[in-house]
Design a protein around this motif. Structure first.
Motif, PDB file in Angstrom:
ATOM      1  N   THR A  28      75.550 -16.975 -15.150  1.00  0.00           N
ATOM      2  CA  THR A  28      76.733 -17.631 -14.599  1.00  0.00           C
ATOM      3  C   THR A  28      76.789 -19.089 -15.016  1.00  0.00           C
ATOM      4  N   ASP A  29      75.660 -19.776 -14.911  1.00  0.00           N
ATOM      5  CA  ASP A  29      75.608 -21.189 -15.302  1.00  0.00           C
ATOM      6  C   ASP A  29      75.947 -21.360 -16.773  1.00  0.00           C
ATOM      7  N   ALA A  30      75.416 -20.464 -17.626  1.00  0.00           N
ATOM      8  CA  ALA A  30      75.662 -20.573 -19.055  1.00  0.00           C
ATOM      9  C   ALA A  30      77.140 -20.409 -19.373  1.00  0.00           C
ATOM     10  N   ARG A  31      77.785 -19.426 -18.733  1.00  0.00           N
ATOM     11  CA  ARG A  31      79.216 -19.228 -18.964  1.00  0.00           C
ATOM     12  C   ARG A  31      80.011 -20.459 -18.551  1.00  0.00           C
ATOM     13  N   GLN A  32      79.625 -21.055 -17.430  1.00  0.00           N
ATOM     14  CA  GLN A  32      80.326 -22.243 -16.957  1.00  0.00           C
ATOM     15  C   GLN A  32      80.134 -23.416 -17.903  1.00  0.00           C
ATOM     16  N   VAL A  33      78.899 -23.572 -18.421  1.00  0.00           N
ATOM     17  CA  VAL A  33      78.617 -24.650 -19.370  1.00  0.00           C
ATOM     18  C   VAL A  33      79.455 -24.486 -20.627  1.00  0.00           C
ATOM     19  N   LEU A  34      79.423 -23.287 -21.215  1.00  0.00           N
ATOM     20  CA  LEU A  34      80.137 -23.055 -22.473  1.00  0.00           C
ATOM     21  C   LEU A  34      81.649 -23.154 -22.298  1.00  0.00           C
ATOM     22  N   ALA A  35      82.158 -22.804 -21.109  1.00  0.00           N
ATOM     23  CA  ALA A  35      83.598 -22.857 -20.868  1.00  0.00           C
ATOM     24  C   ALA A  35      84.131 -24.285 -20.878  1.00  0.00           C
ATOM     25  N   ARG A  36      83.255 -25.245 -20.630  1.00  0.00           N
ATOM     26  CA  ARG A  36      83.688 -26.645 -20.593  1.00  0.00           C
ATOM     27  C   ARG A  36      83.669 -27.308 -21.970  1.00  0.00           C
ATOM     28  N   LEU A  37      83.254 -26.564 -22.983  1.00  0.00           N
ATOM     29  CA  LEU A  37      83.088 -27.147 -24.304  1.00  0.00           C
ATOM     30  C   LEU A  37      84.232 -26.773 -25.244  1.00  0.00           C
ATOM     31  N   SER A  38      84.478 -27.662 -26.218  1.00  0.00           N
ATOM     32  CA  SER A  38      85.420 -27.337 -27.281  1.00  0.00           C
ATOM     33  C   SER A  38      84.769 -26.311 -28.208  1.00  0.00           C
ATOM     34  N   GLU A  39      85.567 -25.745 -29.127  1.00  0.00           N
ATOM     35  CA  GLU A  39      85.015 -24.741 -30.043  1.00  0.00           C
ATOM     36  C   GLU A  39      83.876 -25.325 -30.876  1.00  0.00           C
ATOM     37  N   ARG A  40      84.051 -26.549 -31.365  1.00  0.00           N
ATOM     38  CA  ARG A  40      83.021 -27.178 -32.195  1.00  0.00           C
ATOM     39  C   ARG A  40      81.774 -27.480 -31.368  1.00  0.00           C
ATOM     40  N   GLU A  41      81.962 -27.961 -30.153  1.00  0.00           N
ATOM     41  CA  GLU A  41      80.832 -28.236 -29.271  1.00  0.00           C
ATOM     42  C   GLU A  41      80.077 -26.946 -28.959  1.00  0.00           C
ATOM     43  N   ARG A  42      80.832 -25.851 -28.810  1.00  0.00           N
ATOM     44  CA  ARG A  42      80.188 -24.574 -28.512  1.00  0.00           C
ATOM     45  C   ARG A  42      79.323 -24.119 -29.689  1.00  0.00           C
ATOM     46  N   GLU A  43      79.785 -24.357 -30.896  1.00  0.00           N
ATOM     47  CA  GLU A  43      79.001 -24.002 -32.077  1.00  0.00           C
ATOM     48  C   GLU A  43      77.688 -24.782 -32.096  1.00  0.00           C
ATOM     49  N   VAL A  44      77.770 -26.077 -31.785  1.00  0.00           N
ATOM     50  CA  VAL A  44      76.558 -26.903 -31.758  1.00  0.00           C
ATOM     51  C   VAL A  44      75.624 -26.438 -30.646  1.00  0.00           C
ATOM     52  N   ALA A  45      76.186 -26.161 -29.463  1.00  0.00           N
ATOM     53  CA  ALA A  45      75.373 -25.729 -28.324  1.00  0.00           C
ATOM     54  C   ALA A  45      74.645 -24.423 -28.633  1.00  0.00           C
ATOM     55  N   LEU A  46      75.338 -23.480 -29.257  1.00  0.00           N
ATOM     56  CA  LEU A  46      74.707 -22.208 -29.589  1.00  0.00           C
ATOM     57  C   LEU A  46      73.609 -22.387 -30.625  1.00  0.00           C
ATOM     58  N   ALA A  47      73.824 -23.308 -31.574  1.00  0.00           N
ATOM     59  CA  ALA A  47      72.787 -23.587 -32.577  1.00  0.00           C
ATOM     60  C   ALA A  47      71.553 -24.192 -31.918  1.00  0.00           C
ATOM     61  N   VAL A  48      71.758 -25.080 -30.950  1.00  0.00           N
ATOM     62  CA  VAL A  48      70.635 -25.648 -30.194  1.00  0.00           C
ATOM     63  C   VAL A  48      69.902 -24.536 -29.457  1.00  0.00           C
ATOM     64  N   GLY A  49      70.678 -23.612 -28.872  1.00  0.00           N
ATOM     65  CA  GLY A  49      70.079 -22.497 -28.147  1.00  0.00           C
ATOM     66  C   GLY A  49      69.242 -21.592 -29.028  1.00  0.00           C
ATOM     67  N   GLN A  50      69.553 -21.567 -30.319  1.00  0.00           N
ATOM     68  CA  GLN A  50      68.781 -20.768 -31.275  1.00  0.00           C
ATOM     69  C   GLN A  50      67.544 -21.509 -31.776  1.00  0.00           C
ATOM     70  N   GLY A  51      67.316 -22.713 -31.251  1.00  0.00           N
ATOM     71  CA  GLY A  51      66.124 -23.474 -31.611  1.00  0.00           C
ATOM     72  C   GLY A  51      66.219 -24.220 -32.919  1.00  0.00           C
ATOM     73  N   LYS A  52      67.419 -24.395 -33.440  1.00  0.00           N
ATOM     74  CA  LYS A  52      67.572 -25.055 -34.730  1.00  0.00           C
ATOM     75  C   LYS A  52      67.497 -26.572 -34.576  1.00  0.00           C
ATOM     76  N   PRO A  53      66.754 -27.271 -35.443  1.00  0.00           N
ATOM     77  CA  PRO A  53      66.695 -28.736 -35.390  1.00  0.00           C
ATOM     78  C   PRO A  53      68.013 -29.340 -35.859  1.00  0.00           C
ATOM     79  N   ASN A  54      68.196 -30.617 -35.572  1.00  0.00           N
ATOM     80  CA  ASN A  54      69.450 -31.292 -35.887  1.00  0.00           C
ATOM     81  C   ASN A  54      69.823 -31.207 -37.365  1.00  0.00           C
ATOM     82  N   ALA A  55      68.823 -31.360 -38.247  1.00  0.00           N
ATOM     83  CA  ALA A  55      69.112 -31.345 -39.680  1.00  0.00           C
ATOM     84  C   ALA A  55      69.665 -29.995 -40.126  1.00  0.00           C
ATOM     85  N   VAL A  56      69.129 -28.906 -39.586  1.00  0.00           N
ATOM     86  CA  VAL A  56      69.610 -27.572 -39.941  1.00  0.00           C
ATOM     87  C   VAL A  56      71.021 -27.355 -39.403  1.00  0.00           C
ATOM     88  N   ILE A  57      71.255 -27.774 -38.160  1.00  0.00           N
ATOM     89  CA  ILE A  57      72.592 -27.645 -37.569  1.00  0.00           C
ATOM     90  C   ILE A  57      73.607 -28.408 -38.405  1.00  0.00           C
TER      91      ILE A  57
END
Length: 221
Positions: A154-183
């Protein structure tokens, strides 16, 4: 993140076991880019020690005879300009790690982590990368109760719902453990832009750090 990477990383050790404090101090002194600024035995001493020594990273035990590491982390991370906190835990402290995560810790390590692993963790949290011991991660996943898992979804859905499409892409990449340079490479933006997105995402989602964002962004469903 520190402004000058050429300056040694300042580390404060917090543990109520004198042998552990001595061992960590000896271990970290062997790294030329780390500087031990102090070692205290109680969570109640942390704020004073931080004010006195100005560490970049605090290595925090969870279970201590005085103020425990979870509450000490919560109090510390509520302060402006607080240092990063790496929690040191044991195999039987899984539920405590959940609480420490919500308190704002940036990393979790088992106390039997090899010396090079602890040194690497200190360097990475200062660079903005979360640290989760593989063994701790496996045990946390294995012991998630249904109620906790449902709340996280529930918390995750609420977090992602507050983000723009681009922000959501970055957030999901962070969730996959990718470092900033890879993202940055995958999303065709600069590392600085990625850091800016992460900062805005944390603000929008009312999260304290990248570890909490990764936890929210990887929740299924």
């Amino acid at each position: 993140m520190r402004a000058d990477a050429s300056v040694p990383i300042r580390v404060l050790i917090v543990d109520d076991d004198a042998l552990v404090r001595a061992g960590l101090t000896l271990m970290l002194k062997g790294a030329p880019d780390l500087h031990i600024v102090g070692a205290v035995a109680d969570g109640g001493e942390v704020e004073r020690a931080v004010a006195e020594h100005g560490p970049d990273v605090v290595l925090m035990d969870i279970r201590m005879n005085g103020l425990d590491g979870i509450e000490a982390t919560r109090l510390l991370r509520a302060r402006a300009g607080a240092p990063e906190v790496v929690v040191l835990t044991t195999f039987d402290a899984d539920e405590l790690v959940f609480r420490a995560l919500r308190s704002g810790a940036s990393g979790f390590l088992l106390k039997d982590t090899p010396p090079e692993g602890i040194v690497d963790a200190v360097r990475k949290v200062v660079a903005g990368e979360p640290i989760l011991s593989p063994s701790v991660t496996r045990k946390l996943i294995a012991h998630l109760v249904p109620e906790e898992e449902s709340r996280r979804r529930t918390d995750a859905r609420q977090v992602l719902a507050r983000l723009s499409e681009r922000e959501r892409e970055v957030a999901l990449a962070v969730g996959q453990g990718k470092p900033n340079a890879v993202i940055a490479g995958e999303l065709h933006m600069s590392v600085g832009t990625v850091k800016g997105y992460i900062s805005r995402i944390l603000t929008k989602a009312a999260l304290d750090n990248r570890v909490q964002l990764a936890s929210s962004s990887t929740t299924p469903g």
